[in-house]
Design an enzyme around this catalytic site. Structure first.
Site, mmCIF file in Angstrom:
data_model
loop_
_atom_site.group_PDB
_atom_site.id
_atom_site.type_symbol
_atom_site.label_atom_id
_atom_site.label_comp_id
_atom_site.label_asym_id
_atom_site.label_seq_id
_atom_site.Cartn_x
_atom_site.Cartn_y
_atom_site.Cartn_z
ATOM 1 N N ILE A 103 0.840 -1.194 0.000
ATOM 2 C CA ILE A 103 0.000 0.000 0.000
ATOM 3 C C ILE A 103 0.874 1.243 0.000
ATOM 4 O O ILE A 103 0.594 2.231 -0.684
ATOM 5 C CB ILE A 103 -0.949 0.011 1.205
ATOM 6 C CG1 ILE A 103 -1.893 -1.188 1.157
ATOM 7 C CG2 ILE A 103 -1.771 1.307 1.234
ATOM 8 C CD1 ILE A 103 -2.734 -1.360 2.403
ATOM 9 N N VAL A 155 -5.246 4.257 8.231
ATOM 10 C CA VAL A 155 -5.999 3.398 7.317
ATOM 11 C C VAL A 155 -5.512 1.955 7.455
ATOM 12 O O VAL A 155 -5.745 1.124 6.583
ATOM 13 C CB VAL A 155 -5.880 3.867 5.849
ATOM 14 C CG1 VAL A 155 -6.657 5.149 5.621
ATOM 15 C CG2 VAL A 155 -4.407 4.070 5.454
ATOM 16 N N GLY A 156 -4.801 1.685 8.557
ATOM 17 C CA GLY A 156 -4.279 0.345 8.802
ATOM 18 C C GLY A 156 -5.235 -0.463 9.654
ATOM 19 O O GLY A 156 -6.173 -1.081 9.149
ATOM 20 N N ARG A 157 -5.010 -0.443 10.958
ATOM 21 C CA ARG A 157 -5.868 -1.128 11.912
ATOM 22 C C ARG A 157 -6.180 -0.159 13.039
ATOM 23 O O ARG A 157 -5.298 0.584 13.493
ATOM 24 C CB ARG A 157 -5.194 -2.388 12.466
ATOM 25 C CG ARG A 157 -4.754 -3.378 11.400
ATOM 26 C CD ARG A 157 -5.906 -3.968 10.640
ATOM 27 N NE ARG A 157 -6.695 -4.870 11.459
ATOM 28 C CZ ARG A 157 -7.893 -5.326 11.112
ATOM 29 N NH1 ARG A 157 -8.443 -4.932 9.979
ATOM 30 N NH2 ARG A 157 -8.542 -6.161 11.892
ATOM 31 N N ASP A 165 -10.003 5.907 8.954
ATOM 32 C CA ASP A 165 -10.922 4.986 8.283
ATOM 33 C C ASP A 165 -11.148 3.751 9.140
ATOM 34 O O ASP A 165 -12.070 2.988 8.896
ATOM 35 C CB ASP A 165 -10.377 4.571 6.915
ATOM 36 C CG ASP A 165 -11.391 3.767 6.118
ATOM 37 O OD1 ASP A 165 -12.498 4.292 5.867
ATOM 38 O OD2 ASP A 165 -11.085 2.606 5.753
ATOM 39 N N GLU A 198 -14.348 -0.412 17.013
ATOM 40 C CA GLU A 198 -14.973 -0.314 15.701
ATOM 41 C C GLU A 198 -16.173 -1.241 15.662
ATOM 42 O O GLU A 198 -16.010 -2.433 15.957
ATOM 43 C CB GLU A 198 -13.973 -0.691 14.607
ATOM 44 C CG GLU A 198 -14.498 -0.440 13.209
ATOM 45 C CD GLU A 198 -13.438 -0.633 12.130
ATOM 46 O OE1 GLU A 198 -12.315 -0.102 12.271
ATOM 47 O OE2 GLU A 198 -13.746 -1.324 11.156
ATOM 48 N N HIS A 219 -14.660 2.749 7.704
ATOM 49 C CA HIS A 219 -13.971 1.600 7.101
ATOM 50 C C HIS A 219 -14.406 1.407 5.644
ATOM 51 O O HIS A 219 -14.859 0.331 5.243
ATOM 52 C CB HIS A 219 -14.240 0.335 7.908
ATOM 53 C CG HIS A 219 -13.108 -0.653 7.847
ATOM 54 N ND1 HIS A 219 -12.681 -1.380 8.928
ATOM 55 C CD2 HIS A 219 -12.301 -1.027 6.824
ATOM 56 C CE1 HIS A 219 -11.671 -2.170 8.589
ATOM 57 N NE2 HIS A 219 -11.417 -1.964 7.310
ATOM 58 N N ALA A 248 -12.303 2.026 2.942
ATOM 59 C CA ALA A 248 -11.171 1.944 2.026
ATOM 60 C C ALA A 248 -11.113 0.630 1.247
ATOM 61 O O ALA A 248 -10.424 0.547 0.232
ATOM 62 C CB ALA A 248 -9.860 2.141 2.791
ATOM 63 N N ASN A 249 -11.807 -0.393 1.716
ATOM 64 C CA ASN A 249 -11.830 -1.667 0.987
ATOM 65 C C ASN A 249 -13.273 -2.158 0.888
ATOM 66 O O ASN A 249 -13.657 -3.130 1.531
ATOM 67 C CB ASN A 249 -10.939 -2.716 1.660
ATOM 68 C CG ASN A 249 -11.204 -2.864 3.141
ATOM 69 O OD1 ASN A 249 -11.938 -2.086 3.742
ATOM 70 N ND2 ASN A 249 -10.627 -3.888 3.746
#
Length: 302
Positions: free
Chosen positions: A135, A213-215, A239, A244, A263, A265-266
């Site tokens: 990424i 934008v990872g975890r 994100d 969460e 969330h 981004a995917n």
């Protein structure tokens, strides 16, 4: 090979794998491999006959216990989201730098007040990419048009193409005071849990912006709230969050210094479209007795 999809059937994946000569089965005991596309608590018991499990996620921290308890090999979706996550990171960063949230919240014209807080990537800035893998490579490419200096941080310290400098993660503390903006892309492990906390924020510039934008648990959420509220850093773009979903009424929702997307981004439609070809490469490597392209190191947790 015989494959199972569980708990959801995805037509595009089925077609991709069947066109390549593989056979869909509906019993895990008959399957050589499985695409698991559900939540961790939906994972069925893995029989010893199952060769490998393909997850539709890049981050596998929620499955570590199940992975260690099974004899199967595991593969994640690393690489599948590189472009979408990189674009999402830039969107969050620009939204924060350009004061999109406070402009919208104000419901009035605050040009002078917000003009003083607006920043631009193209103006003598430094971006640190924390966890510069696949990424990160896409992000560096996308950032090149803006022209910031880029510091890449990875485990090895080996040079990352396109970055002005690469720093090993063991020297991360030296990066906090130097960069203007941070993008977090690390996997979640015991070592990276809450790697961005009050101590890290205190080392940053008061104009710093942190994008995650990872975890979610890479960032200590309570410490982030304090850092934004007290002006220790200037902003954040998230994100992913901890917890969460971020609960209704959480302070971060209303803070003008924090931009949040849930969330996105995917997105699942993108996953369904591409995971079949991704899994096919892993199936081919597995059948050849080779390491799969995105095989998970179960001991390391990613």
């Amino acid at each position: 090979m015989k494959f199972l999809m569980y708990p959801h059937s995805w037509d595009k994946v089925q077609k991709t794998l069947e066109d390549a000569g593989h056979t869909l089965v509906d019993d895990i005991d008959d399957a050589d491999c499985m695409l698991f596309n559900g939540k961790p608590d939906e994972l069925p018991e893995i029989p010893e006959s199952l060769g490998f499990v393909q997850l539709h996620l890049a981050g596998v921290d929620a499955f570590v216990d199940q992975m260690k308890a099974s004899s199967a090999r595991w593969a994640n979706a690393a690489g599948l989201y590189d472009k979408t996550v990189a674009e999402s990171a830039i969107a969050l960063l620009l939204a924060q730098l350009h004061a999109h949230k406070p402009s919208t919240q104000a419901e009035t014209w605050l040009q002078e007040e917000l003009e003083a807080k607006t920043r631009f990537l193209c103006e003598d800035s430094t971006v640190a990419i924390i966890g510069a893998g696949g990424i990160g490579a896409e992000l560096i490419n996308m950032l090149s048009g803006f022209g910031p200096e880029i510091i890449a941080v990875n485990r090895s310290g080996n040079p990352v193409e396109g970055a002005d400098e690469t720093v090993p993660s063991t020297e991360l503390d030296s990066v906090w005071p130097r960069a203007d903006y941070f993008v977090l892309l690390m996997p979640l492990t015991e070592e990276t849990h809450h790697i961005v906390d009050a101590n890290a924020f205190a080392k940053m510039k008061d104009s710093a912006v942190v994008v995650n934008v990872g975890r979610g648990p890479l960032v200590n959420t309570d410490d982030l709230v304090d850092a934004l509220r007290d002006g220790v850093i200037a902003g954040a773009g998230l994100d992913v969050t901890e917890p969460e979903p971020l609960p209704d009424g959480h302070p971060l929702w209303k803070m003008p210094e924090c931009v949040i997307t849930p969330h996105l981004a995917n997105p699942l439609y993108s996953v369904r479209k591409r995971i079949g070809a991704h899994m096919l490469k892993n199936m081919e490597a597995f059948a050849a007795g080779e390491k799969m392209p995105t095989e998970v190191d179960v001991a390391a947790g990613y």
